[in-house]
Design a protein around this motif. Structure first.
Motif, short mmCIF file in Angstrom:
data_model
loop_
_atom_site.label_atom_id
_atom_site.label_comp_id
_atom_site.label_asym_id
_atom_site.label_seq_id
_atom_site.Cartn_x
_atom_site.Cartn_y
_atom_site.Cartn_z
N ASP A 28 -8.90 6.68 -6.83
CA ASP A 28 -8.38 6.55 -5.46
C ASP A 28 -8.32 5.08 -5.05
N LYS A 29 -9.38 4.34 -5.33
CA LYS A 29 -9.42 2.92 -4.97
C LYS A 29 -8.40 2.11 -5.79
N LEU A 30 -8.28 2.43 -7.07
CA LEU A 30 -7.33 1.71 -7.93
C LEU A 30 -5.89 1.93 -7.48
N LYS A 31 -5.58 3.17 -7.11
CA LYS A 31 -4.22 3.46 -6.66
C LYS A 31 -3.91 2.71 -5.37
N ASP A 32 -4.92 2.59 -4.50
CA ASP A 32 -4.75 1.82 -3.26
C ASP A 32 -4.52 0.34 -3.59
N LEU A 33 -5.25 -0.17 -4.59
CA LEU A 33 -5.10 -1.57 -4.98
C LEU A 33 -3.72 -1.82 -5.59
N LEU A 34 -3.26 -0.91 -6.43
CA LEU A 34 -1.94 -1.05 -7.04
C LEU A 34 -0.84 -0.99 -5.96
N ALA A 35 -1.00 -0.09 -5.01
CA ALA A 35 -0.03 0.00 -3.90
C ALA A 35 -0.02 -1.29 -3.09
N PHE A 36 -1.19 -1.86 -2.86
CA PHE A 36 -1.29 -3.14 -2.13
C PHE A 36 -0.53 -4.23 -2.88
N ILE A 37 -0.71 -4.29 -4.20
CA ILE A 37 -0.03 -5.30 -5.02
C ILE A 37 1.48 -5.14 -4.93
N GLN A 38 1.94 -3.90 -5.04
CA GLN A 38 3.39 -3.64 -5.00
C GLN A 38 3.97 -3.91 -3.61
N ASP A 39 3.19 -3.62 -2.57
CA ASP A 39 3.67 -3.85 -1.19
C ASP A 39 3.72 -5.33 -0.84
N ASN A 40 2.77 -6.10 -1.39
CA ASN A 40 2.63 -7.50 -0.96
C ASN A 40 3.19 -8.52 -1.95
N ILE A 41 3.40 -8.11 -3.18
CA ILE A 41 3.89 -9.05 -4.19
C ILE A 41 5.31 -8.70 -4.64
N GLY A 42 5.64 -7.42 -4.65
CA GLY A 42 6.99 -7.01 -5.04
C GLY A 42 6.99 -6.03 -6.19
N GLU A 43 8.03 -6.08 -6.98
CA GLU A 43 8.17 -5.13 -8.08
C GLU A 43 7.20 -5.46 -9.21
N VAL A 44 6.08 -4.78 -9.20
CA VAL A 44 5.06 -4.96 -10.24
C VAL A 44 4.81 -3.60 -10.88
N ASP A 45 4.94 -3.56 -12.19
CA ASP A 45 4.66 -2.31 -12.90
C ASP A 45 3.24 -2.37 -13.44
N GLY A 46 2.55 -1.25 -13.42
CA GLY A 46 1.18 -1.25 -13.92
C GLY A 46 0.61 0.15 -14.00
N ARG A 47 -0.55 0.24 -14.64
CA ARG A 47 -1.26 1.51 -14.75
C ARG A 47 -2.73 1.31 -14.42
N VAL A 48 -3.34 2.37 -13.90
CA VAL A 48 -4.78 2.32 -13.59
C VAL A 48 -5.54 3.06 -14.68
N PHE A 49 -6.72 2.55 -15.00
CA PHE A 49 -7.53 3.14 -16.07
C PHE A 49 -8.99 3.25 -15.64
N VAL A 50 -9.55 4.46 -15.84
CA VAL A 50 -10.97 4.69 -15.54
C VAL A 50 -11.58 5.47 -16.69
N ASP A 51 -11.96 4.80 -17.76
CA ASP A 51 -12.81 5.42 -18.77
C ASP A 51 -12.22 6.68 -19.41
N SER A 52 -10.92 6.92 -19.26
CA SER A 52 -10.37 8.15 -19.81
C SER A 52 -9.11 7.88 -20.63
N ALA A 53 -8.92 6.64 -21.02
CA ALA A 53 -7.77 6.25 -21.84
C ALA A 53 -8.26 5.25 -22.89
N PRO A 54 -7.44 5.00 -23.91
CA PRO A 54 -7.90 4.09 -24.97
C PRO A 54 -7.92 2.63 -24.54
#
Length: 306
Positions: free
Chosen positions: A107-133
């Protein structure tokens, strides 16, 4: 100029969202970790954790996870509890006291990614929490958030090691932080205290002997060789962290979703032995303990009760 500005913006927002620390590293191939991981797997130190063998290349190169990745933003979130279980009971690792950290951090990571996209522009990215390689600790260490100690946990001089690690992998170029130095020194407290001798050498942990593995990851019966060695841990283990001198700096978290249920804190051994499936589902609703399921937890309690 923008790299420095954006890096500072992201770090400030991460702290506002409740993360304990935030560091940045360049998204690149993990050259040092590659042979270490390969050797660890070849020696079967991962036990039945077959998923560790999967996506070997992706574990070592974030650019294979996010196209055009340029930066790895590593974050830590404190989970050190204010109140702890009574002493004369079956024990649960502190990280599992409250709501499953995957939900809380995502939840916190998605909020952070949304903040980045809202304030910096077109930024692509993914969030990871201990469940991906993703090698969380390696990236956090590269980002200057701590060093990987002799017990293979990330350790911070300011806050110890009772924290979760998560990442944002972004196609945005940011200012990378420098690594910190190792401050384990000649200390061997974690090695000496491990009940199953899982820390076979400094910085090398045999996962198949770790109590966390035996009580969570292992799906078969716990081998008899560990009888009397598991020190009343029914889910996970905190021994190597509890004895670490740097954890004298650990301070209680302020995340309401990590607050424990009253039963978890107060149940004695007999009450745990009499745990019903219905009670299990109530106490561990949205909990990381659900990973071992009711049958797995009762298997552990039965093993400890022999």
């Amino acid at each position: 100029m923008n790299k420095a500005k954006y890096s500072l913006m992201i770090k400030k927002e991460a702290l506002r969202l409740g993360f304990m620390s935030c560091g940045i590293s360049k998204a690149d191939f993990l050259e040092v970790e590659a042979p270490r991981l390969e050797k660890w797997l070849n020696q079967n130190m991962h036990g039945q954790m077959q998923y560790m063998e999967n996506h070997f290349d992706k574990r070592l190169d974030p650019r294979l996870l996010v196209e055009g990745a340029k930066s790895v933003v590593s974050l830590t979130l404190n989970y050190y509890p204010q109140e702890q279980q009574r002493e004369d009971t079956f024990k649960i690792s502190k990280y599992a006291y409250g709501e499953d950290y995957h939900f809380v951090i995502k939840d916190k990571l998605k909020d952070l990614l949304a903040f980045i996209q809202d304030n910096i522009g077109e930024v692509d990215g993914r969030v990871f929490v201990d469940s991906a390689p993703v090698l969380d600790k390696a990236w956090a260490a590269k980002s200057g958030l701590g060093w990987i100690g002799k017990n293979n946990n990330l350790i911070s001089r300011q806050s110890g090691s009772f924290f979760f690690i998560a990442e944002l992998i972004l196609d945005l170029e940011l200012d990378a932080d420098g690594i910190t130095t190792d401050h384990c020194g000649t200390c061997t407290k974690c090695i000496d205290a491990c009940p199953t001798n899982a820390i076979e050498q400094p910085y090398i942990v045999n996962g198949s002997k770790c109590i966390s593995y035996l009580t969570i990851e292992l799906k078969d019966a716990i081998p008899d060789e560990f009888q009397g060695e598991i020190d009343d841990w029914m889910f996970g283990c905190d021994v190597c962290q509890d004895v670490c001198p740097w954890n004298r700096f650990a301070k209680p978290h302020s995340e309401p979703r990590f607050s424990p249920k009253e039963e978890l804190i107060n149940y004695n051994k007999q009450e745990w032995k009499e745990l019903t499936r219905e009670l299990f589902n109530g106490i561990y609703k949205k909990s990381a303990v659900k990973r071992t399921k009711y049958e797995g937890l009762m298997r552990n309690i039965d093993f400890l009760s022999r």
